[in-house]
Scaffold this active site. Sequence first.
Site, mmCIF file in Angstrom:
data_model
loop_
_atom_site.group_PDB
_atom_site.id
_atom_site.type_symbol
_atom_site.label_atom_id
_atom_site.label_comp_id
_atom_site.label_asym_id
_atom_site.label_seq_id
_atom_site.Cartn_x
_atom_site.Cartn_y
_atom_site.Cartn_z
ATOM 1 N N LYS A 43 1.931 -6.271 -10.821
ATOM 2 C CA LYS A 43 3.287 -6.024 -11.303
ATOM 3 C C LYS A 43 3.810 -4.650 -10.884
ATOM 4 O O LYS A 43 4.536 -3.993 -11.611
ATOM 5 C CB LYS A 43 3.323 -6.172 -12.823
ATOM 6 C CG LYS A 43 2.898 -7.556 -13.274
ATOM 7 C CD LYS A 43 3.301 -7.852 -14.682
ATOM 8 C CE LYS A 43 2.870 -9.212 -15.144
ATOM 9 N NZ LYS A 43 3.305 -10.319 -14.349
ATOM 10 N N CYS A 44 3.453 -4.252 -9.696
ATOM 11 C CA CYS A 44 3.825 -2.937 -9.155
ATOM 12 C C CYS A 44 4.915 -3.120 -8.101
ATOM 13 O O CYS A 44 4.981 -4.157 -7.443
ATOM 14 C CB CYS A 44 2.573 -2.305 -8.536
ATOM 15 S SG CYS A 44 2.829 -0.751 -7.675
#
Length: 171
Positions: A43-44
């Site tokens: 989730k970067c």
Amino acid sequence: MGASESVPQNSIHEFTVKDSRGKDVDLSIYNGKVLLVVNVASKCGFTESNYTQLTQLYQKYKDRGFEILAFPCNQFLKQEPGTSEETEQFACTRFKAEYPIFQKVRVNGPQTAPVYKFLKAKTGSFFWGNSIKWNFTKFLVDKDGKVLGRYATTTAPLSIEKDITKALGEP
């Protein structure tokens, strides 16, 4: 910027880590291979580009003695919140990753995974210090398990292709 921690190991091949299901993996199985070790997160903001390019590199060099070792890490803004198995499923399904995804680790602090203590100790400097700054920090390791280089999150995997081919002994 702290000094690099001293570690007794001389090669990444001296470590045993856990795969995404918790089974021991002796890294000596990678002796003779060039490795790219990466702390990954799903989730970067760097997830899409890094996973895409890591898969491209792996597809191109896997039959020439190259391996990627991906270690999920949730230390940076909790950007890897799932289980290690969920991370593996995400990488393999969305990005067609065929390289190993290991158990979630800590890359900084008192509970740093031993393999990351080693990687950081072998690349510590005034600039890097003794910490990983963000997700997708990459370490290039030679066939003998020695760290050749460290690359920041913002360094695109494809931009280090020349270093990989050199480590593989290719022109």
